[in-house]
Design an enzyme around this catalytic site. Structure first.
Site, PDB file in Angstrom:
ATOM      1  N   ASP A  51      -4.302 -19.964  12.257  1.00 27.49           N
ATOM      2  CA  ASP A  51      -5.056 -18.717  12.210  1.00 27.49           C
ATOM      3  C   ASP A  51      -5.049 -18.067  13.595  1.00 27.49           C
ATOM      4  O   ASP A  51      -5.639 -18.603  14.544  1.00 27.49           O
ATOM      5  CB  ASP A  51      -6.497 -19.035  11.768  1.00 27.49           C
ATOM      6  CG  ASP A  51      -7.304 -17.781  11.506  1.00 27.49           C
ATOM      7  OD1 ASP A  51      -6.949 -16.715  12.060  1.00 27.49           O
ATOM      8  OD2 ASP A  51      -8.294 -17.878  10.769  1.00 27.49           O
ATOM      9  N   ALA A 119       1.769   4.201   9.005  1.00 21.53           N
ATOM     10  CA  ALA A 119       1.586   5.624   8.704  1.00 21.53           C
ATOM     11  C   ALA A 119       0.120   5.930   8.408  1.00 21.53           C
ATOM     12  O   ALA A 119      -0.279   7.103   8.439  1.00 21.53           O
ATOM     13  CB  ALA A 119       2.438   6.003   7.506  1.00 21.53           C
ATOM     14  N   TYR A 149      -8.404   0.438   8.075  1.00 30.93           N
ATOM     15  CA  TYR A 149      -7.089  -0.162   8.358  1.00 30.93           C
ATOM     16  C   TYR A 149      -6.330   0.723   9.346  1.00 30.93           C
ATOM     17  O   TYR A 149      -5.747   0.244  10.326  1.00 30.93           O
ATOM     18  CB  TYR A 149      -6.325  -0.313   7.036  1.00 30.93           C
ATOM     19  CG  TYR A 149      -4.880  -0.707   7.166  1.00 30.93           C
ATOM     20  CD1 TYR A 149      -4.500  -2.003   7.476  1.00 30.93           C
ATOM     21  CD2 TYR A 149      -3.868   0.239   6.939  1.00 30.93           C
ATOM     22  CE1 TYR A 149      -3.160  -2.359   7.566  1.00 30.93           C
ATOM     23  CE2 TYR A 149      -2.534  -0.109   7.016  1.00 30.93           C
ATOM     24  CZ  TYR A 149      -2.177  -1.410   7.340  1.00 30.93           C
ATOM     25  OH  TYR A 149      -0.843  -1.747   7.426  1.00 30.93           O
ATOM     26  N   ASN A 178       5.278   2.559   4.055  1.00 35.84           N
ATOM     27  CA  ASN A 178       5.511   1.917   2.741  1.00 35.84           C
ATOM     28  C   ASN A 178       6.836   1.179   2.625  1.00 35.84           C
ATOM     29  O   ASN A 178       7.802   1.689   2.056  1.00 35.84           O
ATOM     30  CB  ASN A 178       5.459   2.961   1.617  1.00 35.84           C
ATOM     31  CG  ASN A 178       4.057   3.476   1.423  1.00 35.84           C
ATOM     32  OD1 ASN A 178       3.110   2.708   1.347  1.00 35.84           O
ATOM     33  ND2 ASN A 178       3.924   4.789   1.356  1.00 35.84           N
ATOM     34  N   LYS A 192       1.551  -3.408  -3.249  1.00 36.58           N
ATOM     35  CA  LYS A 192       1.599  -1.957  -3.050  1.00 36.58           C
ATOM     36  C   LYS A 192       2.300  -1.302  -4.232  1.00 36.58           C
ATOM     37  O   LYS A 192       2.839  -1.987  -5.104  1.00 36.58           O
ATOM     38  CB  LYS A 192       2.302  -1.654  -1.728  1.00 36.58           C
ATOM     39  CG  LYS A 192       1.613  -2.384  -0.579  1.00 36.58           C
ATOM     40  CD  LYS A 192       2.234  -2.087   0.733  1.00 36.58           C
ATOM     41  CE  LYS A 192       1.463  -0.983   1.402  1.00 36.58           C
ATOM     42  NZ  LYS A 192       2.126  -0.494   2.589  1.00 36.58           N
ATOM     43  N   ALA A 193       2.304   0.048  -4.218  1.00 40.20           N
ATOM     44  CA  ALA A 193       2.724   0.811  -5.410  1.00 40.20           C
ATOM     45  C   ALA A 193       4.094   0.406  -5.993  1.00 40.20           C
ATOM     46  O   ALA A 193       4.177   0.149  -7.202  1.00 40.20           O
ATOM     47  CB  ALA A 193       2.686   2.301  -5.108  1.00 40.20           C
ATOM     48  N   THR A 219       1.953  11.917  -3.562  1.00 38.82           N
ATOM     49  CA  THR A 219       3.335  11.654  -3.127  1.00 38.82           C
ATOM     50  C   THR A 219       3.391  10.636  -1.982  1.00 38.82           C
ATOM     51  O   THR A 219       2.454  10.515  -1.191  1.00 38.82           O
ATOM     52  CB  THR A 219       4.011  12.947  -2.628  1.00 38.82           C
ATOM     53  OG1 THR A 219       3.165  13.537  -1.635  1.00 38.82           O
ATOM     54  CG2 THR A 219       4.250  13.920  -3.762  1.00 38.82           C
ATOM     55  N   ARG A 220       4.511   9.929  -1.930  1.00 37.79           N
ATOM     56  CA  ARG A 220       4.778   8.969  -0.859  1.00 37.79           C
ATOM     57  C   ARG A 220       6.295   8.852  -0.681  1.00 37.79           C
ATOM     58  O   ARG A 220       7.072   9.210  -1.563  1.00 37.79           O
ATOM     59  CB  ARG A 220       4.271   7.558  -1.226  1.00 37.79           C
ATOM     60  CG  ARG A 220       2.764   7.392  -1.352  1.00 37.79           C
ATOM     61  CD  ARG A 220       2.061   7.493  -0.009  1.00 37.79           C
ATOM     62  NE  ARG A 220       0.636   7.217  -0.139  1.00 37.79           N
ATOM     63  CZ  ARG A 220      -0.279   8.104  -0.520  1.00 37.79           C
ATOM     64  NH1 ARG A 220       0.074   9.339  -0.814  1.00 37.79           N
ATOM     65  NH2 ARG A 220      -1.545   7.775  -0.582  1.00 37.79           N
TER      66      ARG A 220
END
Ligand code: NAD
Length: 325
Positions: A51, A119, A149, A178, A192-193, A219-220
């Site tokens: 850790d 981003a 974050y 992403n 994630k997406a 949008t991404r």
């Protein structure tokens, strides 16, 4: 030249891929993570399960190291980062990792650090128009990220830059947009997406439906993992310190992303829109700076990256359903 390199977060998605690349280049690599890699044991010379919030672990990790790639973070997709439920943990855990890594690395004489920013540091008010988001590097200030974050990433960027200014430590900072691909989290709440959509499509029966958070018009852009690793290595070898975007400029709506995955899977599914944590309305990488400083732009289309990712996730879902059957 063979270097001694530390990769923090090597039990994770990008860290795991990075270890492979650094080994291919002939380096000696130490990997550190809270956990072993779930999908593909990275070929590190040494893997420490530890850790990095623990000062002793962080101190030991940098011993005898020339360069550090700091990718460890308390991290997840929108379902993890944008509900607010993990804000304190995200800020505390990731900031502590960065404070420890940088201070002990500096004391141990590490020559260069790579830091993985995001981003998510860009101001929310520049990302309200899904067709025209602004994410040029110089738009980061005045700062107004939409998540804790993002605030932690911005703080840590400043921390690395301050060490460079005051102590002459070499740093390289990238803002990832992403990143997706095989061997990343695809289920469990931190995915994630692209991974979530691939999983949903692979699990759905042809003619059925999948759920998408929001109206799907947000949008991404998404960058395939191999491209990200190439961008990291180019930045690290250059004399440009960043912060610089590493992303794709191929912006799509989440609905379009889902349709692409359905085309790849050869399934016709309807999209059922439900409420869920969303993040900003629009986001796209702006690659002008990296193009001009490093001569780099992604080579793969989104579709090519999704084909590889879908194949890998479809295999994972089959393996899981065989195990539970
Ligand atoms: P990931 O979650 O797969 O990897 C992060 C790793 O850090 C995990 O394996 C986790 O166990 C480890 N970690 C967390 N806390 C730790 C601790 N206290 N000590 C040791 N290890 C710890 O995420 P990823 O997608 O590989 O992202 C890597 C880095 O890139 C992160 O810093 C992330 O914030 C940044 N980033 C990623 C993306 C993306 O799209 N994947 C986008 C922007 C920024």
């Amino acid at each position: 030249m063979r270097k001694r390199i530390l990769v923090n977060g090597a039990g994770g998605f990008i860290g795991g891929h990075l270890v492979k690349r650094l080994k291919t280049e002939g380096n000696w690599v130490r990997a550190v993570d809270l956990k072993r890699h779930e999908f593909a044991e990275p070929p590190a010379d040494e893997f420490i399960v530890g850790d990095l919030r623990d000062q002793q672990v962080a101190r030991g990790a940098v011993e005898g190291i020339d360069e550090v790639y700091q990718l460890a973070a308390d991290m997840g997709g929108a379902g993890y980062l944008f509900t607010g439920a993990h804000d304190a943990a995200v800020l505390h855990n990731s900031a502590t990792i960065n404070l420890n890594t940088l201070e002990f690395g500096h004391q141990a004489g590490v020559k260069k650090f790579f830091y993985s920013s995001s981003a998510c540091i860009y101001p929310e008010h520049n990302q309200t128009d899904p067709d025209n988001p602004k994410c040029s590097e110089d738009s980061a200030y005045p700062a107004a990220p939409d998540s804790e974050y993002g605030w932690e990433k911005l703080f840590s960027e400043r921390l690395y830059l301050a060490y460079q200014r005051n102590y002459g430590t070499q740093v390289r900072i990238a803002r990832f947009h992403n990143i997706f691909g095989p061997e990343g989290t695809w289920t469990g709440g931190k995915e994630k997406a692209p991974a979530a959509v691939c999983r949903k499509v692979s699990e759905a029966r042809d003619g059925g439906s999948i759920e998408v958070w929001g109206d799907g018009r947000q949008t991404r852009s998404f960058l395939y993992i191999d491209e990200c690793i190439e961008g990291i290595r180019r930045l690290m070898e250059s004399d440009f310190m960043g912060p610089v975007n590493i992303g794709s400029e191929e912006m799509v709506s989440i609905n379009r992303l889902a349709e692409m995955v359905m085309e790849i899977a050869g399934k016709k599914l309807s999209i059922h829109h439900i409420e869920g944590p969303l993040g900003v309305r629009g986001r796209n990488s702006d690659n002008r700076l990296i193009q001009s400083r490093l001569g780099w732009a992604p080579m793969y289309s989104l579709r090519q990256g999704l084909e590889k990712t879908y194949r890998w996730i479809a295999t994972q879902t089959e393996l899981t359903s065989t195990k539970t059957a």
